[in-house]
Scaffold this motif. Structure first.
Motif, mmCIF file in Angstrom:
data_model
loop_
_atom_site.group_PDB
_atom_site.id
_atom_site.type_symbol
_atom_site.label_atom_id
_atom_site.label_comp_id
_atom_site.label_asym_id
_atom_site.label_seq_id
_atom_site.Cartn_x
_atom_site.Cartn_y
_atom_site.Cartn_z
ATOM 1 N N UNK A 58 3.902 -19.716 48.094
ATOM 2 C CA UNK A 58 2.851 -19.562 48.594
ATOM 3 C C UNK A 58 2.524 -20.316 49.722
ATOM 4 N N UNK A 59 2.855 -21.802 49.924
ATOM 5 C CA UNK A 59 2.560 -22.665 50.992
ATOM 6 C C UNK A 59 3.471 -23.716 50.907
ATOM 7 N N UNK A 60 3.152 -24.679 51.783
ATOM 8 C CA UNK A 60 4.181 -25.865 51.745
ATOM 9 C C UNK A 60 3.835 -26.817 50.417
ATOM 10 N N UNK A 61 2.785 -26.806 49.829
ATOM 11 C CA UNK A 61 2.806 -27.528 48.445
ATOM 12 C C UNK A 61 3.581 -26.870 47.470
ATOM 13 N N UNK A 62 3.945 -25.869 47.588
ATOM 14 C CA UNK A 62 4.806 -25.046 46.469
ATOM 15 C C UNK A 62 6.153 -25.474 46.786
ATOM 16 N N UNK A 63 6.519 -25.669 48.125
ATOM 17 C CA UNK A 63 7.983 -26.119 48.572
ATOM 18 C C UNK A 63 7.936 -27.375 48.194
ATOM 19 N N UNK A 64 6.930 -28.177 48.379
ATOM 20 C CA UNK A 64 6.976 -29.687 48.022
ATOM 21 C C UNK A 64 7.273 -29.983 46.677
ATOM 22 N N UNK A 65 6.920 -29.140 45.720
ATOM 23 C CA UNK A 65 6.892 -29.001 44.336
ATOM 24 C C UNK A 65 8.211 -28.616 43.856
ATOM 25 N N UNK A 66 8.856 -27.627 44.726
ATOM 26 C CA UNK A 66 10.163 -27.153 44.681
ATOM 27 C C UNK A 66 11.325 -28.109 44.823
ATOM 28 N N UNK A 67 10.770 -29.184 45.672
ATOM 29 C CA UNK A 67 11.755 -30.149 45.891
ATOM 30 C C UNK A 67 11.605 -31.270 45.059
ATOM 31 N N UNK A 68 10.462 -31.338 44.411
ATOM 32 C CA UNK A 68 9.984 -32.405 43.604
ATOM 33 C C UNK A 68 10.478 -32.370 42.327
ATOM 34 N N UNK A 69 9.331 -32.169 41.292
ATOM 35 C CA UNK A 69 9.322 -32.010 40.082
ATOM 36 C C UNK A 69 9.668 -30.736 39.566
ATOM 37 N N UNK A 70 9.508 -29.636 40.471
ATOM 38 C CA UNK A 70 10.042 -28.078 40.358
ATOM 39 C C UNK A 70 8.584 -27.302 40.023
ATOM 40 N N UNK A 71 8.855 -26.021 40.271
ATOM 41 C CA UNK A 71 7.838 -25.009 40.034
ATOM 42 C C UNK A 71 8.092 -24.383 38.541
ATOM 43 N N UNK A 72 6.997 -24.019 38.127
ATOM 44 C CA UNK A 72 6.817 -23.151 36.936
ATOM 45 C C UNK A 72 7.408 -22.027 37.139
ATOM 46 N N UNK A 73 8.428 -21.584 36.298
ATOM 47 C CA UNK A 73 9.211 -20.263 36.450
ATOM 48 C C UNK A 73 9.889 -19.724 35.293
ATOM 49 N N UNK A 74 10.275 -18.574 35.249
ATOM 50 C CA UNK A 74 10.994 -17.743 34.145
ATOM 51 C C UNK A 74 12.076 -17.103 34.512
ATOM 52 N N UNK A 75 13.035 -17.120 33.669
ATOM 53 C CA UNK A 75 14.466 -16.382 33.919
ATOM 54 C C UNK A 75 14.606 -15.361 32.941
ATOM 55 N N UNK A 76 14.901 -14.009 33.310
ATOM 56 C CA UNK A 76 15.484 -12.993 32.581
ATOM 57 C C UNK A 76 16.850 -12.808 32.847
ATOM 58 N N UNK A 77 17.488 -13.096 31.680
ATOM 59 C CA UNK A 77 19.085 -12.972 31.782
ATOM 60 C C UNK A 77 19.528 -11.585 31.274
#
Length: 121
Positions: A58-77
């Motif tokens: 979405x934006x730079x804030x999302x990128x900083x979260x990705x580099x920091x505590x992480x972004x909420x996500x879901x994985x389908x294996x």
């Protein structure tokens, strides 16, 4: 920020030398954490590189979260019954891989005695 096992044993006041300069380990760790987490070039560079390859954030804030505590996500294996919730994050790792010291086999002073005893028997 992860550090390999060897650097974890270093105190912040230990020093490391590379590129004809000497730095305290703590100074290097702090600088890399700043580059990875602050609004510096790394988050912008990574954001644009991901977007160029079709990975949308979405934006730079999302990128900083990705580099920091992480972004909420879901994985389908493949083969799984459903989505698994969790966090996704990018880790920047600082490593130091010590060279293995060359093992030089030295002759023991007792080797002469052993040879003499073996020759006498």
């Amino acid at each position: 920020m992860e550090y390999n096992y060897y650097l974890q044993n270093c105190s912040n006041d230990d020093v490391i030398q590379f590129s004809n300069a000497i730095h305290k380990v703590g100074q290097l760790k702090t600088a890399i954490e700043f580059a990875a987490n602050d609004q510096n070039k790394l988050p912008y560079t990574l954001l644009y590189a991901l977007q160029e390859k079709g990975v949308k954030l979405e934006n730079l804030v999302a990128m900083q979260k990705l580099l920091g505590d992480g972004l909420d996500a879901e994985v389908l294996k493949i083969g799984a019954k459903g989505w698994q919730k969790g966090k996704i994050r990018v880790r920047v790792t600082l490593e130091f891989e010590p060279e293995e010291p060359e093992i030089i086999e030295t002759e023991s002073p007792l080797d002469d005695l052993r040879r003499m005893m073996n020759n006498n028997t």
